[in-house]
Design a protein around this motif. Structure first.
Motif, mmCIF file in Angstrom:
data_model
loop_
_atom_site.group_PDB
_atom_site.id
_atom_site.type_symbol
_atom_site.label_atom_id
_atom_site.label_comp_id
_atom_site.label_asym_id
_atom_site.label_seq_id
_atom_site.Cartn_x
_atom_site.Cartn_y
_atom_site.Cartn_z
ATOM 1 N N GLU A 1 70.411 27.028 8.259
ATOM 2 C CA GLU A 1 70.080 27.864 7.097
ATOM 3 C C GLU A 1 68.805 27.327 6.449
ATOM 4 O O GLU A 1 68.695 26.139 6.152
ATOM 5 C CB GLU A 1 71.234 27.830 6.096
ATOM 6 N N PRO A 2 67.837 28.182 6.197
ATOM 7 C CA PRO A 2 66.581 27.713 5.584
ATOM 8 C C PRO A 2 66.732 27.454 4.087
ATOM 9 O O PRO A 2 67.624 28.001 3.437
ATOM 10 C CB PRO A 2 65.610 28.867 5.852
ATOM 11 N N LYS B 1 74.926 25.973 3.976
ATOM 12 C CA LYS B 1 75.452 25.594 2.665
ATOM 13 C C LYS B 1 76.545 26.563 2.268
ATOM 14 O O LYS B 1 76.421 27.780 2.438
ATOM 15 C CB LYS B 1 74.331 25.590 1.619
ATOM 16 N N GLU B 2 77.645 26.022 1.736
ATOM 17 C CA GLU B 2 78.755 26.823 1.247
ATOM 18 C C GLU B 2 79.010 26.470 -0.220
ATOM 19 O O GLU B 2 78.543 25.432 -0.703
ATOM 20 C CB GLU B 2 80.031 26.550 2.061
ATOM 21 N N GLU B 3 79.740 27.334 -0.902
ATOM 22 C CA GLU B 3 80.178 27.018 -2.259
ATOM 23 C C GLU B 3 81.684 26.831 -2.245
ATOM 24 O O GLU B 3 82.436 27.754 -1.912
ATOM 25 C CB GLU B 3 79.790 28.130 -3.243
ATOM 26 N N ILE C 1 78.258 21.155 8.553
ATOM 27 C CA ILE C 1 77.770 21.066 9.935
ATOM 28 C C ILE C 1 78.951 21.332 10.858
ATOM 29 O O ILE C 1 79.956 20.609 10.821
ATOM 30 C CB ILE C 1 77.153 19.687 10.225
ATOM 31 N N ARG C 2 78.824 22.371 11.678
ATOM 32 C CA ARG C 2 79.927 22.809 12.535
ATOM 33 C C ARG C 2 79.448 22.865 13.982
ATOM 34 O O ARG C 2 78.317 23.261 14.261
ATOM 35 C CB ARG C 2 80.425 24.181 12.092
ATOM 36 N N GLY D 1 89.400 20.277 21.326
ATOM 37 C CA GLY D 1 88.826 21.331 22.150
ATOM 38 C C GLY D 1 88.283 22.512 21.372
ATOM 39 O O GLY D 1 87.762 23.459 21.979
ATOM 40 N N GLN D 2 88.371 22.478 20.025
ATOM 41 C CA GLN D 2 87.932 23.613 19.218
ATOM 42 C C GLN D 2 86.749 23.261 18.322
ATOM 43 O O GLN D 2 86.420 23.999 17.404
ATOM 44 C CB GLN D 2 89.100 24.109 18.348
ATOM 45 N N GLY D 3 86.100 22.146 18.574
ATOM 46 C CA GLY D 3 84.956 21.762 17.773
ATOM 47 C C GLY D 3 85.353 21.023 16.510
ATOM 48 O O GLY D 3 86.528 20.794 16.235
ATOM 49 N N ALA D 4 84.354 20.669 15.711
ATOM 50 C CA ALA D 4 84.579 19.919 14.481
ATOM 51 C C ALA D 4 83.668 20.452 13.386
ATOM 52 O O ALA D 4 82.579 20.970 13.654
ATOM 53 C CB ALA D 4 84.314 18.426 14.704
ATOM 54 N N THR D 5 84.127 20.326 12.143
ATOM 55 C CA THR D 5 83.344 20.729 10.977
ATOM 56 C C THR D 5 83.303 19.567 9.996
ATOM 57 O O THR D 5 84.347 19.055 9.586
ATOM 58 C CB THR D 5 83.964 21.952 10.279
ATOM 59 N N PHE D 6 82.096 19.143 9.643
ATOM 60 C CA PHE D 6 81.907 18.095 8.649
ATOM 61 C C PHE D 6 81.289 18.718 7.407
ATOM 62 O O PHE D 6 80.291 19.445 7.499
ATOM 63 C CB PHE D 6 80.998 16.989 9.185
ATOM 64 N N ARG D 7 81.879 18.444 6.250
ATOM 65 C CA ARG D 7 81.365 18.943 4.981
ATOM 66 C C ARG D 7 81.072 17.768 4.058
ATOM 67 O O ARG D 7 81.819 16.792 4.032
ATOM 68 C CB ARG D 7 82.362 19.889 4.322
#
Length: 338
Positions: free
Chosen positions: A211-212, A250-252, A261-262, A317-323
């Motif tokens: 995202e820019p 970016k999320e709120e 980061i996903r 096996g389904q990926g990871a999301t770091f916030r």
């Protein structure tokens, strides 16, 4: 509470005088306040100052005095609220002592880091270098295949140890480094990081969506360390996917800006998510994915120094999301905020 005349004579005292100074109200009226506070001076405007006070038994204690003068028909009267600040002073002394201890510990850590940097890396480079020479000059001659394999393993082990030393040094440095607060373009850092990863691994086919315009307040150098580690992990753990996907946006969440980061890579069992950010904790074998288990500990330490937090969600096996969040304030080494 004490009320005095211009010359310091006490004309009124409350019942706390007995508990604080050891005098009754009747016993102190008519005496000069300097009997209780030797350095008391007449003031002409409201003021707060710290002076030593003296009890009836001669013992001394630090006091905070808030004095307020009032001009009356009978002359100038001064109201003084006296507070015993002995416990506060003891707490300040404990903090000062703790600060001195931490400073001494930091000096020891710096000496240790220097020792690690110079005394351990040099012999490791020698081991790796001589193993390389043996492989280059003697393979197929004096060395059979098994001996060459042993030397290859020796070089690989020395390389892993060298990387571990580098990571430990970086963890130490991000914990002690002086921070510089500024507006940081996370989108640009992420773009540069991905480009570096593509240059090092040109055969990979990875779709990356960044995202820019993501701007945060923090230390640009340390936030680059955060993104290098997190995006590097996403790149590494999607290496077995023929067409991988990495997102940074970016999320709120709960009214706060949260950076996410996903990836769609190997993932991990979320039951062990609390172990991710501890040094040397790995959820995958080295034979599957290389690494020392220190990178996420470095990331967490940087985020904490920015008064933020980081967490992760995943399935195998389904990926990871770091916030992670960055609260726009930097936490200094003494725990205060800038």
């Amino acid at each position: 509470m004490l009320i005095t005349q211009e010359d310091g004579e006490i004309v009124l005292a409350n019942s706390r005088t007995d508990g604080m100074f050891g005098y009754t109200r009747a016993g102190i009226l008519g005496h000069n306040i300097r009997k209780l506070i030797p350095d008391w001076k007449l003031i002409t405007e409201r003021d707060t100052h710290t002076l030593m006070a003296v009890r009836h038994d001669g013992s001394r204690f630090p006091s905070e005095i808030c004095s307020s003068p009032l001009l009356t028909e009978e002359g100038l009267l001064v109201t003084s609220a006296v507070r015993d600040i002995s416990e506060r002073k003891r707490a300040e002394q404990r903090i000062e002592e703790r600060t001195r201890q931490l400073a001494a510990l930091n000096r020891e850590l710096e000496a240790f880091s220097y020792s690690v940097s110079h005394d351990l890396r040099a012999p490791l480079r020698s081991i790796e270098g001589f193993a390389k020479i043996l492989l280059r000059d003697y393979t197929g001659k004096q060395l059979d295949n098994m001996a060459s394999e042993h030397l290859q393993r020796m070089r690989a082990a020395a390389g892993r140890m060298g990387q571990l030393i580098e990571d430990l040094l970086e963890l130490s440095q991000v914990s002690r480094a002086e921070l510089s607060l500024d507006l940081v373009d996370l989108s640009r850092i992420a773009t540069d990081t991905i480009q570096d990863l593509r240059n090092r691994d040109p055969d990979r086919h990875v779709e990356v969506a960044i995202e820019p315009g993501m701007i945060a307040k923090g230390d640009s150098r340390l936030l680059a360390v955060v993104l290098n580690n997190l995006l590097g992990n996403a790149w590494k753990f999607t290496s077995k996917s023929p067409m991988a996907l990495i997102e940074f946006k970016k999320e709120e969440i709960d009214g706060r800006d949260t950076f996410c980061i996903r990836d769609d890579g190997a993932g991990f069992d979320s039951a062990f998510a609390d172990k991710l950010f501890a040094p040397f904790q790995r959820l995958h074998r080295v034979s599957e994915f290389e690494g020392t288990g220190v990178g996420l500990a470095i990331v967490q330490r940087v985020i904490q120094r920015h008064n933020g937090r980081i967490w992760a969600d995943s399935e195998i096996g389904q990926g990871a999301t770091f916030r992670f969040t960055l609260d726009g304030e930097i936490r200094t080494d003494d725990g205060s905020d800038q």
